[in-house]
Design a protein around this motif. Structure first.
Motif, mmCIF file in Angstrom:
data_model
loop_
_atom_site.group_PDB
_atom_site.id
_atom_site.type_symbol
_atom_site.label_atom_id
_atom_site.label_comp_id
_atom_site.label_asym_id
_atom_site.label_seq_id
_atom_site.Cartn_x
_atom_site.Cartn_y
_atom_site.Cartn_z
ATOM 1 N N VAL A 130 34.887 36.214 41.689
ATOM 2 C CA VAL A 130 35.461 36.806 40.481
ATOM 3 C C VAL A 130 34.474 36.667 39.331
ATOM 4 O O VAL A 130 33.647 35.756 39.289
ATOM 5 N N SER A 136 42.480 34.429 33.826
ATOM 6 C CA SER A 136 42.359 35.843 34.180
ATOM 7 C C SER A 136 43.117 36.095 35.486
ATOM 8 O O SER A 136 43.084 35.274 36.407
ATOM 9 N N GLU A 138 42.291 38.139 37.705
ATOM 10 C CA GLU A 138 41.383 38.799 38.644
ATOM 11 C C GLU A 138 41.466 38.228 40.057
ATOM 12 O O GLU A 138 41.505 38.969 41.043
ATOM 13 N N ARG A 142 42.763 40.290 43.367
ATOM 14 C CA ARG A 142 41.850 40.486 44.491
ATOM 15 C C ARG A 142 42.507 40.033 45.796
ATOM 16 O O ARG A 142 42.420 40.724 46.819
#
Length: 229
Positions: A130, A136, A138, A142
């Protein structure tokens, strides 16, 4: 047809009881760099080590300091046991999509899980995959993509406020375990329990539920109530 549901775990403080060792590691590093150990420790929870270093010591070279932290970590040896309930919890997921999202590194995480007799996660998203670590979303997004599961159908087990925020921002349901933080710091979670073992009824409810792609989640005492198609 029901849409698949997945379960995602943080590692440190959830599957691996690493906090006593990590506290010693960060205290040692802070002392070497003449920093306040308590301030440094307060910035570590749920964060990648490089992010912690950048926050508490912006005047230092992050890469060099991370190497030093890992040298101190190596000296800890086998001080990273898995939680006693971890095997029973993961056994519920046989044949189900699951994974981990961690601020650690894949080789280290796999080594610690295997040392505790736990299986390799089908999906493992680590700090190197990431651009931005927790809070975050992210990493969690993912993992959902790799599991081919909508984010709304992912249940996350977390222990730290940064991880809870990351999962919430990803649009996931979050269960917080009070292994490393007091309850009043975990209010962002949908549900809170004292131990990893106490997540078992919640996981069972989640995996047995039929979930449409878009829906509202409700929580009840003792379980998660998924709306039915």
């Amino acid at each position: 047809m029901s849409i698949p549901s997945a379960v995602l775990f943080d590692v440190d403080g959830v599957l691996v009881d690493s906090y006593p060792a990590y506290r010693r590691i960060w205290r040692r590093w802070a002392t070497l760099r003449h920093l306040d150990p308590d301030l440094v420790w307060s910035q570590t929870h749920g964060r990648r080590p490089v992010d912690t270093i950048a926050v508490v010591a912006p005047h230092l070279d992050v890469d060099a300091e991370y190497r030093l932290v890992r040298e101190i970590m190596a000296a800890e040896g086998d001080a990273f046991p898995v939680y006693p309930e971890a095997a029973a919890v993961l056994s519920l997921l046989d044949g189900q999509p699951w994974g981990v999202v961690t601020s650690g590194r894949t080789p280290t995480v796999r080594q610690r899980l295997r040392a505790g007799g736990l299986p390799d996660p089908p999906v493992l998203v680590d700090s190197g995959q990431v651009r931005r670590g927790k809070p975050s979303p992210e990493g969690y997004l993912r993992a959902a993509r790799l599991l081919d599961t909508p984010a709304a159908n992912c249940l996350v087990i977390e222990d730290a406020p940064a991880g809870i925020e990351a999962a919430r921002r990803a649009g996931m349901t979050v269960v917080a375990v009070r292994t490393t933080h007091p309850a009043d710091e975990l209010t962002g979670a949908h549900h809170r329990v004292d131990t990893l073992g106490e997540t078992i009824p919640l996981l069972t409810d989640w995996l047995n539920g039929t979930r449409p792609a878009r829906r509202e989640r409700r929580l009840r005492a003792g379980g998660i109530v998924p709306p039915r198609c």
